[in-house]
Design a protein around this motif. Sequence first.
Motif, mmCIF file in Angstrom:
data_model
loop_
_atom_site.group_PDB
_atom_site.id
_atom_site.type_symbol
_atom_site.label_atom_id
_atom_site.label_comp_id
_atom_site.label_asym_id
_atom_site.label_seq_id
_atom_site.Cartn_x
_atom_site.Cartn_y
_atom_site.Cartn_z
ATOM 1 N N TYR A 174 0.814 -1.213 0.000
ATOM 2 C CA TYR A 174 0.000 0.000 0.000
ATOM 3 C C TYR A 174 0.848 1.263 0.000
ATOM 4 C CZ TYR A 174 -4.534 -2.258 0.473
ATOM 5 O OH TYR A 174 -5.680 -2.980 0.227
ATOM 6 N N LYS A 175 2.080 1.181 0.448
ATOM 7 C CA LYS A 175 2.923 2.371 0.494
ATOM 8 C C LYS A 175 3.518 2.733 -0.861
ATOM 9 C CE LYS A 175 7.141 -0.172 1.709
ATOM 10 N NZ LYS A 175 7.900 0.199 0.505
ATOM 11 N N GLU A 176 3.424 1.846 -1.839
ATOM 12 C CA GLU A 176 4.052 2.071 -3.126
ATOM 13 C C GLU A 176 3.224 3.038 -3.985
ATOM 14 O OE1 GLU A 176 6.936 1.085 -3.570
ATOM 15 O OE2 GLU A 176 7.148 -0.514 -2.093
ATOM 16 N N VAL A 203 -2.080 -1.440 -17.979
ATOM 17 C CA VAL A 203 -2.114 -1.791 -16.566
ATOM 18 C C VAL A 203 -3.370 -1.184 -15.970
ATOM 19 C CG1 VAL A 203 -0.947 -1.643 -14.323
ATOM 20 C CG2 VAL A 203 0.401 -1.816 -16.428
ATOM 21 N N ILE A 204 -4.146 -1.993 -15.253
ATOM 22 C CA ILE A 204 -5.339 -1.483 -14.570
ATOM 23 C C ILE A 204 -5.273 -1.916 -13.110
ATOM 24 C CG2 ILE A 204 -6.803 -1.467 -16.618
ATOM 25 C CD1 ILE A 204 -7.998 -4.098 -15.715
ATOM 26 N N MET A 205 -5.854 -1.107 -12.262
ATOM 27 C CA MET A 205 -5.942 -1.419 -10.836
ATOM 28 C C MET A 205 -7.211 -2.230 -10.622
ATOM 29 S SD MET A 205 -5.731 1.232 -7.680
ATOM 30 C CE MET A 205 -5.919 0.678 -5.981
ATOM 31 N N SER A 206 -7.054 -3.472 -10.166
ATOM 32 C CA SER A 206 -8.203 -4.383 -10.070
ATOM 33 C C SER A 206 -8.857 -4.400 -8.695
ATOM 34 C CB SER A 206 -7.769 -5.804 -10.446
ATOM 35 O OG SER A 206 -6.711 -6.253 -9.618
ATOM 36 N N GLY A 207 -8.196 -3.870 -7.665
ATOM 37 C CA GLY A 207 -8.852 -3.857 -6.356
ATOM 38 C C GLY A 207 -7.863 -3.706 -5.220
ATOM 39 N N PHE A 208 -8.440 -3.628 -4.013
ATOM 40 C CA PHE A 208 -7.656 -3.542 -2.788
ATOM 41 C C PHE A 208 -7.696 -4.909 -2.108
ATOM 42 C CE2 PHE A 208 -9.239 0.785 -3.461
ATOM 43 C CZ PHE A 208 -8.025 1.471 -3.498
ATOM 44 N N GLY A 209 -6.548 -5.556 -2.038
ATOM 45 C CA GLY A 209 -6.479 -6.861 -1.409
ATOM 46 C C GLY A 209 -6.305 -6.763 0.091
ATOM 47 N N ALA A 210 -6.235 -7.910 0.737
ATOM 48 C CA ALA A 210 -6.087 -7.938 2.192
ATOM 49 C C ALA A 210 -4.761 -7.340 2.642
ATOM 50 C CB ALA A 210 -6.211 -9.376 2.687
ATOM 51 N N SER A 211 -3.729 -7.478 1.829
ATOM 52 C CA SER A 211 -2.417 -6.948 2.215
ATOM 53 C C SER A 211 -1.706 -6.279 1.053
ATOM 54 C CB SER A 211 -1.546 -8.085 2.759
ATOM 55 O OG SER A 211 -1.429 -9.113 1.791
#
Length: 284
Positions: A174-176, A203-211
């Motif tokens: 998440y810090k990147e 490149v597409i952002m597909s979601g927010f994962g658990a980590s």
Amino acid sequence: MWEFTGVNWGLWLRVAVLLLLGFTLASLSSRSVNGFLAPRSSRHVAALFRRLVFYIVFAIFIVAALREAGFAPDVLLGAAGILTVAIGFASQTSASNMISGLFLLVEKPFEIGNFIEVDGTIGEVIGIDMLSVKLRTTDNLYVRIPNETLIKTRVINRSRFPIRRIDLTLGIAYKEDVRKVEQLLLALAASNSCCLEEPKAFVIMSGFGASSVDLQFSYWVAADSLLEGRSQMLADIKEAFDREHIEIPYPHTSLYAGSESAPFKVQLLKENPSQDTDTTGQAS
């Protein structure tokens, strides 16, 4: 001792010559048809017509040989009709496979040399017959699939089109900086020899994962370079992330008492050694 008197050797010699001549002419005819159709049609059509011509020509000579041996044609036709009915009742599955083979010939969902997937089995088509299709898997196994199964099951042709798209799912911490990672991946696609310039990689952002923040990195390669293109790109991504100190996080879990509270602190305490006391009250 066997008695050979009274045997018309000339008759049976003519029968043998007819069968041998029929087999030879059937082979030559099938090869001629294959040579004529090979540059003008697909390997699938050429193979089917080659077998069809062979069987027709050879069957004509078999009938001629039987007539030469003294069998009446009307008796043969009557026996063939009865035999056909009996075989039809006994081999309904074979008849279904033959009809399905005709549908495959007309529709042509795949050809000899294509890689297809059927019920999880992936292999190269090495033979298409009236009853079944033969595959050779990537680990060199021989697989026979009935034509009826191919009609009823979803078939994926992996080499119908000359190019394929590879989709890689990546996770970054998440810090990147997502934009920085996106530009880095597109630069890797531009420099990789297996990637095509058109269609363009994205490149597409597909979601927010658990980590992690999950990204989908997609690029196009030639169909015959699929495995090489995936392996090279994964190695390039690992090297680039290590060089740019971009973290690929491992899954982790944080415990919270509530939405506004800080995470629980976990501290490892060492046990203090205690002296055991015996029944007399003195330390042991």
